[in-house]
Motif scaffolding. Structure first.
Motif, PDB file in Angstrom:
ATOM      1  N   ILE A  16       0.863  -1.184   0.000  1.00  9.06           N
ATOM      2  CA  ILE A  16       0.000   0.000   0.000  1.00  9.06           C
ATOM      3  C   ILE A  16       0.898   1.232   0.000  1.00  9.06           C
ATOM      4  O   ILE A  16       1.488   1.589   1.015  1.00  9.06           O
ATOM      5  CB  ILE A  16      -0.951  -0.014   1.220  1.00  9.06           C
ATOM      6  CG1 ILE A  16      -1.745  -1.329   1.256  1.00  9.06           C
ATOM      7  CG2 ILE A  16      -1.904   1.186   1.176  1.00  9.06           C
ATOM      8  CD1 ILE A  16      -2.449  -1.599   2.563  1.00  9.06           C
ATOM      9  N   ALA A  17       1.011   1.860  -1.147  1.00 15.92           N
ATOM     10  CA  ALA A  17       1.918   3.008  -1.295  1.00 15.92           C
ATOM     11  C   ALA A  17       1.382   4.229  -0.545  1.00 15.92           C
ATOM     12  O   ALA A  17       0.173   4.448  -0.496  1.00 15.92           O
ATOM     13  CB  ALA A  17       2.092   3.335  -2.779  1.00 15.92           C
ATOM     14  N   LYS A  18       2.313   5.012   0.006  1.00 10.05           N
ATOM     15  CA  LYS A  18       1.915   6.217   0.751  1.00 10.05           C
ATOM     16  C   LYS A  18       1.183   7.211  -0.145  1.00 10.05           C
ATOM     17  O   LYS A  18       0.304   7.927   0.302  1.00 10.05           O
ATOM     18  CB  LYS A  18       3.157   6.890   1.351  1.00 10.05           C
ATOM     19  CG  LYS A  18       3.595   6.249   2.652  1.00 10.05           C
ATOM     20  CD  LYS A  18       4.750   6.997   3.271  1.00 10.05           C
ATOM     21  CE  LYS A  18       5.213   6.293   4.548  1.00 10.05           C
ATOM     22  NZ  LYS A  18       6.413   6.904   5.133  1.00 10.05           N
TER      23      LYS A  18
ATOM     24  N   TRP B  10      -6.904   7.442  -2.014  1.00 16.48           N
ATOM     25  CA  TRP B  10      -7.637   6.888  -0.874  1.00 16.48           C
ATOM     26  C   TRP B  10      -8.466   5.677  -1.280  1.00 16.48           C
ATOM     27  O   TRP B  10      -8.619   4.734  -0.494  1.00 16.48           O
ATOM     28  CB  TRP B  10      -8.556   7.960  -0.281  1.00 16.48           C
ATOM     29  CG  TRP B  10      -7.848   8.979   0.549  1.00 16.48           C
ATOM     30  CD1 TRP B  10      -7.614  10.287   0.221  1.00 16.48           C
ATOM     31  CD2 TRP B  10      -7.272   8.800   1.852  1.00 16.48           C
ATOM     32  NE1 TRP B  10      -6.924  10.929   1.231  1.00 16.48           N
ATOM     33  CE2 TRP B  10      -6.718  10.044   2.255  1.00 16.48           C
ATOM     34  CE3 TRP B  10      -7.178   7.711   2.736  1.00 16.48           C
ATOM     35  CZ2 TRP B  10      -6.080  10.222   3.479  1.00 16.48           C
ATOM     36  CZ3 TRP B  10      -6.544   7.903   3.956  1.00 16.48           C
ATOM     37  CH2 TRP B  10      -6.001   9.131   4.329  1.00 16.48           C
ATOM     38  N   SER B  11      -8.996   5.679  -2.498  1.00 11.21           N
ATOM     39  CA  SER B  11      -9.802   4.539  -2.963  1.00 11.21           C
ATOM     40  C   SER B  11      -8.962   3.271  -2.995  1.00 11.21           C
ATOM     41  O   SER B  11      -9.386   2.216  -2.506  1.00 11.21           O
ATOM     42  CB  SER B  11     -10.395   4.832  -4.347  1.00 11.21           C
ATOM     43  OG  SER B  11      -9.390   5.308  -5.228  1.00 11.21           O
ATOM     44  N   ASP B  12      -7.740   3.368  -3.550  1.00  5.41           N
ATOM     45  CA  ASP B  12      -6.846   2.206  -3.599  1.00  5.41           C
ATOM     46  C   ASP B  12      -6.360   1.819  -2.210  1.00  5.41           C
ATOM     47  O   ASP B  12      -6.280   0.637  -1.882  1.00  5.41           O
ATOM     48  CB  ASP B  12      -5.635   2.499  -4.498  1.00  5.41           C
ATOM     49  CG  ASP B  12      -6.015   2.592  -5.966  1.00  5.41           C
ATOM     50  OD1 ASP B  12      -6.422   1.564  -6.543  1.00  5.41           O
ATOM     51  OD2 ASP B  12      -5.924   3.690  -6.538  1.00  5.41           O
ATOM     52  N   LYS B  13      -6.053   2.825  -1.394  1.00  4.15           N
ATOM     53  CA  LYS B  13      -5.573   2.528  -0.031  1.00  4.15           C
ATOM     54  C   LYS B  13      -6.595   1.698   0.738  1.00  4.15           C
ATOM     55  O   LYS B  13      -6.249   0.729   1.402  1.00  4.15           O
ATOM     56  CB  LYS B  13      -5.312   3.837   0.737  1.00  4.15           C
ATOM     57  CG  LYS B  13      -3.952   4.446   0.496  1.00  4.15           C
ATOM     58  CD  LYS B  13      -3.775   5.657   1.404  1.00  4.15           C
ATOM     59  CE  LYS B  13      -2.451   6.350   1.106  1.00  4.15           C
ATOM     60  NZ  LYS B  13      -2.327   7.592   1.873  1.00  4.15           N
TER      61      LYS B  13
ATOM     62  N   VAL C 115      -2.307   5.414  10.549  1.00  5.38           N
ATOM     63  CA  VAL C 115      -1.991   4.564   9.401  1.00  5.38           C
ATOM     64  C   VAL C 115      -1.061   3.475   9.908  1.00  5.38           C
ATOM     65  O   VAL C 115      -0.090   3.754  10.612  1.00  5.38           O
ATOM     66  CB  VAL C 115      -1.312   5.382   8.270  1.00  5.38           C
ATOM     67  CG1 VAL C 115      -0.929   4.487   7.106  1.00  5.38           C
ATOM     68  CG2 VAL C 115      -2.242   6.496   7.792  1.00  5.38           C
ATOM     69  N   ASP C 116      -1.356   2.218   9.578  1.00  3.78           N
ATOM     70  CA  ASP C 116      -0.526   1.104  10.043  1.00  3.78           C
ATOM     71  C   ASP C 116       0.848   1.133   9.371  1.00  3.78           C
ATOM     72  O   ASP C 116       1.045   1.793   8.350  1.00  3.78           O
ATOM     73  CB  ASP C 116      -1.209  -0.236   9.728  1.00  3.78           C
ATOM     74  CG  ASP C 116      -2.494  -0.411  10.523  1.00  3.78           C
ATOM     75  OD1 ASP C 116      -2.695   0.348  11.499  1.00  3.78           O
ATOM     76  OD2 ASP C 116      -3.301  -1.290  10.174  1.00  3.78           O
ATOM     77  N   GLU C 117       1.769   0.355   9.932  1.00 10.46           N
ATOM     78  CA  GLU C 117       3.124   0.281   9.369  1.00 10.46           C
ATOM     79  C   GLU C 117       3.115  -0.180   7.917  1.00 10.46           C
ATOM     80  O   GLU C 117       3.944   0.231   7.116  1.00 10.46           O
ATOM     81  CB  GLU C 117       3.991  -0.675  10.206  1.00 10.46           C
ATOM     82  CG  GLU C 117       4.583  -0.008  11.427  1.00 10.46           C
ATOM     83  CD  GLU C 117       5.479  -0.959  12.227  1.00 10.46           C
ATOM     84  OE1 GLU C 117       6.063  -1.867  11.601  1.00 10.46           O
ATOM     85  OE2 GLU C 117       5.572  -0.788  13.458  1.00 10.46           O
ATOM     86  N   ASP C 118       2.142  -1.048   7.575  1.00 11.29           N
ATOM     87  CA  ASP C 118       2.083  -1.550   6.193  1.00 11.29           C
ATOM     88  C   ASP C 118       1.296  -0.619   5.256  1.00 11.29           C
ATOM     89  O   ASP C 118       1.049  -0.948   4.107  1.00 11.29           O
ATOM     90  CB  ASP C 118       1.478  -2.958   6.154  1.00 11.29           C
ATOM     91  CG  ASP C 118       0.012  -2.996   6.606  1.00 11.29           C
ATOM     92  OD1 ASP C 118      -0.543  -1.926   6.936  1.00 11.29           O
ATOM     93  OD2 ASP C 118      -0.574  -4.090   6.614  1.00 11.29           O
ATOM     94  N   GLY C 119       0.908   0.557   5.779  1.00  9.03           N
ATOM     95  CA  GLY C 119       0.163   1.511   4.956  1.00  9.03           C
ATOM     96  C   GLY C 119      -1.341   1.354   5.042  1.00  9.03           C
ATOM     97  O   GLY C 119      -2.087   2.138   4.455  1.00  9.03           O
TER      98      GLY C 119
END
Length: 407
Positions: free
Chosen positions: A38-40, A44-47, A352-356
């Protein structure tokens, strides 16, 4: 000696084969979890979609389900991922939706866990996922499944005035939720397979609830209406439930913008539906909090126990943005939608979690009327119902709103 060497060699080969097969199995079972990044700078839709896919590697696991189930909550999220796929054709999105459908639709077109004779309008909503799957696969089982869901609407019990009952166990009742559960499927089906013959009936569902459940003072619609006025929660004069619940109003305005996708421009009822959308949206705008969000009980912001709620706020953001984008609503609603989305991402996504991965908080998990244990529709009832982080009724509309706003 030669024999023992040969046996040893064969055993080694066998072990390598077993290890290879085993490792292949593990890889095929867990592609989602290991591969998803999950890229920074992702939208928001993709996240949100990737967060859900990472936490629920199989689509039937959404909402923490342990086994596949034909359910409206899965359908809401998966519909939003279908819409995301149209903007960002990542094959993982398409596969995630297809996985759910294929877990449940059988070779003969029957649907596992779907109970036709309960006449639960919630179970019509997952039928929306079948249109695209059928369009690109052309497999007859999906068409048969579509026809089965359509058959439910043909036989769904109705109020005397012609409105669909919410469920067989809730006689004579229409809930705002039911407009979203049934009408977008009904509209798409009649447009694609019936030459639009049922649009009058679809418009009638909105006409009934608009005329029966609208409060003349605020312009808001009550959560439920009992035509018989027999339910303990129903007002003895109007049949309406006692309060305004934001998510139920969210279902209603989302139903309107989605049905209008299929209602022909020259249909005489189209203007009527656009008017309902404008009336409801104007009423809702008066209750938008300075944060951009709406309260669980829409008109009682600041009262004890009330809170800024994610699902209703995300639904309004989506309906306002889509309504403005399509020209049904004035441009000011796009502004209100962006303000609502800012509230969702700054007030309700707290970390936001460590993995994004992202987590949307303050989502009401469930609310209804009647049933067992009995739900009385009181203010205290709504504000004390359970909350659940990243509840599907919030994450699905969040993705849809992000898409409409290009956020």
């Amino acid at each position: 000696m030669k024999n023992s060497r040969k046996q040893s060699y064969l055993m080694s080969v066998l072990m390598i084969c077993v290890m290879t097969i085993t490792s292949c199995k593990v890889t095929s079972q867990e592609p989602a979890k290991k591969d998803i990044v999950i890229a920074k700078n992702a939208k928001w839709s993709d996240k949100m979609a990737l967060t859900l896919m990472k936490r629920h590697p199989e689509s039937y696991m959404l909402d923490d389900a342990k086994k596949p189930k034909w359910d409206y909550v899965h359908a809401l999220v998966l519909h939003s991922i279908e819409e995301l796929y149209k903007k960002n054709p990542d094959p993982r999105y398409k596969a995630y939706v297809r996985g759910y459908v294929d877990n449940l639709v059988q070779a003969d077109g029957s649907i596992n866990t779907y109970e036709f004779d309960k006449f639960n309008i919630d179970l019509v909503l997952p039928g929306r996922l079948l249109f695209d799957v059928y369009a690109y696969s052309k497999e007859e089982k999906y068409l048969k499944a579509l026809q089965l869901i359509r058959k439910q609407l043909s036989e769904q019990p109705r109020t005397q005035s012609g409105g669909f009952w919410h469920k067989q166990i809730y006689p004579n009742q229409m809930w705002l939720d039911g407009l979203y559960m049934g009408e977008p499927f009904y509209a798409e089906y009649t447009a694609k397979f019936e030459n639009g013959k049922s649009f009058d009936d679809i418009a009638k569902q909105f006409e009934i609830i608009q005329s029966k459940a609208t409060d003349p003072k605020t312009g808001l619609l009550y959560h439920g209406w009992d035509e018989s006025k027999q339910m303990p929660w129903a007002n003895k004069e109007t049949g309406n439930s006692p309060n305004f619940w934001s998510r139920s109003l969210g279902w209603y305005v989302m139903a309107l913008v989605d049905v209008l996708d299929y209602m022909p421009k020259d249909h005489p009822k189209r203007k009527e539906l656009i008017k309902y959308l404008n009336n409801s949206s104007e009423a809702l705008l008066k209750f938008q909090d300075k944060s951009g969000l709406w309260y669980q009980v829409t008109d009682k912001g600041g009262e004890k126990g009330n809170y800024l709620e994610a699902s209703g706020s995300a639904m309004f953001a989506y309906a306002f943005a889509k309504g403005a984008n399509k020209g049904y609503l004035p441009a000011k609603f796009k502004k209100a939608a962006n303000k609502a989305f800012d509230g969702l991402t700054t007030v309700l996504i707290k970390k936001v979690d460590e993995d994004g991965g992202i987590t949307l908080t303050n989502c009401c998990q469930v609310a209804g009327l009647g049933g067992t244990p009995y739900r009385d529709g009181s203010y205290e009832y709504y504000v004390n119902e359970r909350k659940k982080d990243n509840d599907p009724k919030a994450t699905g509309p969040f993705i849809l709103a992000a898409l409409e706003l290009n956020r």
